[in-house]
Design an enzyme around this catalytic site. Structure first.
Site, mmCIF file in Angstrom:
data_model
loop_
_atom_site.group_PDB
_atom_site.id
_atom_site.type_symbol
_atom_site.label_atom_id
_atom_site.label_comp_id
_atom_site.label_asym_id
_atom_site.label_seq_id
_atom_site.Cartn_x
_atom_site.Cartn_y
_atom_site.Cartn_z
ATOM 1 N N ASN A 48 -23.092 31.895 0.457
ATOM 2 C CA ASN A 48 -21.831 32.271 -0.172
ATOM 3 C C ASN A 48 -21.646 31.605 -1.531
ATOM 4 O OD1 ASN A 48 -21.094 33.908 1.957
ATOM 5 N ND2 ASN A 48 -19.954 32.307 3.014
ATOM 6 N N ASP A 101 -26.581 38.719 -6.002
ATOM 7 C CA ASP A 101 -26.001 39.515 -4.931
ATOM 8 C C ASP A 101 -27.076 40.012 -3.971
ATOM 9 O OD1 ASP A 101 -23.777 40.936 -3.670
ATOM 10 O OD2 ASP A 101 -24.668 42.759 -4.485
ATOM 11 N N ASP A 104 -28.550 36.640 -1.804
ATOM 12 C CA ASP A 104 -27.699 35.816 -0.945
ATOM 13 C C ASP A 104 -27.978 36.086 0.532
ATOM 14 O OD1 ASP A 104 -26.573 38.325 -0.835
ATOM 15 O OD2 ASP A 104 -24.594 37.729 -1.546
ATOM 16 N N ARG A 109 -30.580 34.190 5.728
ATOM 17 C CA ARG A 109 -31.595 34.202 6.789
ATOM 18 C C ARG A 109 -32.476 32.959 6.715
ATOM 19 N NH1 ARG A 109 -30.947 39.614 5.411
ATOM 20 N NH2 ARG A 109 -32.498 39.546 3.738
ATOM 21 N N ASP A 122 -19.600 38.740 0.601
ATOM 22 C CA ASP A 122 -20.435 39.529 -0.306
ATOM 23 C C ASP A 122 -19.699 40.781 -0.766
ATOM 24 O OD1 ASP A 122 -22.519 41.854 -0.677
ATOM 25 O OD2 ASP A 122 -23.623 40.015 -1.067
ATOM 26 N N HIS A 123 -19.154 41.522 0.175
ATOM 27 C CA HIS A 123 -18.461 42.759 -0.175
ATOM 28 C C HIS A 123 -17.179 42.476 -0.948
ATOM 29 C CE1 HIS A 123 -21.425 44.708 2.164
ATOM 30 N NE2 HIS A 123 -20.747 45.806 2.430
ATOM 31 N N ASP A 126 -18.178 41.960 -4.473
ATOM 32 C CA ASP A 126 -18.574 43.254 -5.027
ATOM 33 C C ASP A 126 -17.347 44.094 -5.383
ATOM 34 O OD1 ASP A 126 -21.234 42.649 -4.760
ATOM 35 O OD2 ASP A 126 -21.481 43.705 -2.859
#
Length: 424
Positions: A48, A101, A104, A109, A122-123, A126
């Protein structure tokens, strides 16, 4: 009781990200670069944090715009605007945003931090970036304070809303052969580079004249000789139409396989239509050709407020997706927009002057107040959701840590699958 209910919180543990990327550019060109780029980040950097860094770069680009062109006036308005080298920094900034983006999730992972919080964060970034890039790209295209910029805002937000709406109903994030996060961003990067070389007035060149197609009578008869910037907007409209058809096709396939109605999801497009309509009607005061807000320094704060409200709206959609909650049809900020729109349209509706926006000063106060309320409500939403998710899942937002089985914060690499600390 927090923002999220207990059933919603429990559904967080059932969430798993699913994505499909059909982009050839992404597969053959960008993925090898992203795989190299992610190795530059140490494992103690949270995913993040990488996402937020990308958004901060774009915000810095917007700050440079406000420094050199605070009134958002283009060259055709008599202003010199930002120096041309600034557009190269916008190109670099947007490319870096795309890179950060993209990696990340890989960092999530690598660090064992993949989960629903990353999806939300993330969204959310965006969603904010969409409006910021509309402002920057419209300036680079020499559109500035115009209905073309409004059209760009609507088309860009609509594409993002469609993608989120599609993911809610299919459970999969689809990126087609030509998608906004990949090809769309690279196209804007190219626009910034071209503007940096030739200047924003380059985009005022007429399409047929620039391509020499005006020498062909059949073409002149059927194709209007509009500017290159306006041609780009028309191209975006066709792209939006294609995405609408593509998204709905995927939703139909998913709903039919689940034995559900394929028409009901169309109702969930109404929130975007309603919110966009309210903003347009507000901007139409007192008329299309003489908009009080568009043709004033209030245009940018209005767009920023609109972008924050949109980010809040799609944030609730994403939250409903990851918690398997009902689709959020209602948004409280509509009430505020209704007040602003109706007040601005009082001369048309009831042949009387606006009560709130009766003078330029009062209009400015109300628009900036709208921006402040939009920012506060969205920030509150983000803070409450992040708090609920991190406390329930026992994870941190900006550090690579989790709570072990005893409730003690540990580095993720030190925690086993059963939740307890690894023993040497």
């Amino acid at each position: 009781m927090g923002y999220l209910s207990q059933p919603a919180l429990k559904n967080l543990k059932k969430y798993s990200y699913k994505g499909v990327d059909e982009s050839l550019v992404s597969h053959y060109l960008l993925t090898p670069y992203w795989n190299w780029f992610i190795k530059l980040f140490p494992l103690n950097i949270a995913p993040n944090t990488i996402t937020l860094l990308g958004l901060c770069i774009v915000v810095f680009n917007v700050v440079t715009l406000l420094y050199y062109d605070p009134l958002y006036l283009t060259e055709k308005d008599g202003e010199t605007g930002p120096p041309q080298w600034i557009y190269f920094t916008w190109a670099i900034g947007l490319f870096m945003y795309q890179s950060l983006d993209a990696v990340d999730g890989k960092q999530a992972r690598r660090t064992g931090m993949a989960g629903p919080l990353g999806e939300m964060f993330d969204h959310g970034c965006d969603a904010l970036n969409t409006t910021l890039e509309v402002v920057l790209a419209s300036r680079a295209l020499n559109l500035g304070r115009s209905w073309w910029t409004v059209a760009s805002q609507i088309a860009t937000l609509a594409n993002f809303y469609l993608t989120t709406w599609e993911e809610y109903h299919t459970g999969i994030l689809y990126l087609g052969p030509f998608s906004g996060p990949v090809e769309g961003i690279l196209m804007i990067v190219i626009i910034y580079v071209i503007t940096g070389i030739f200047g924003p007035t380059f985009w005022d060149n007429k399409l047929l004249t620039f391509t020499r197609l005006d020498r062909i009578p059949q073409v002149v008869q059927h194709v209007p000789n509009i500017g290159l910037n306006e041609s780009f907007m028309v191209f975006g409209a066709f792209g939006l139409a294609f995405n609408i058809v593509s998204s709905y096709r995927n939703v139909i396939k998913a709903t039919r396989s689940d034995g559900k109605s394929s028409l009901k999801p169309l109702v969930y497009l109404l929130p975007f239509v309603i919110s966009a309509t309210l903003q347009i009607l507000w901007l139409l005061s007192p008329s299309y050709h003489d908009s009080t807000i568009i043709h004033s320094p209030l245009f940018l704060p209005f767009l920023f407020a609109w972008g924050l409200q949109f980010a809040h709206q799609v944030g609730r959609m994403i939250l409903s997706h990851i918690t398997r909650a009902p689709f959020p049809l209602w948004h409280n900020m509509w009430l505020w927009s209704v007040v602003g729109m109706v007040d601005a349209q009082l001369p048309f509706l009831f042949d009387r002057s606006p009560l709130i926006q009766s003078t330029p000063k009062r209009t400015a106060v109300f628009v900036y107040l709208t921006l402040a309320v939009s920012l506060i409500t969205y920030a509150r939403f983000c803070a409450l959701v992040i708090r609920d998710i991190t406390e329930f899942l026992g994870i941190a937002c900006f550090t690579v840590r989790k709570k072990d089985g005893e409730g003690v914060w540990r580095e993720t690499r030190d925690i086993q699958q059963d939740g307890y600390v690894k023993r040497l």
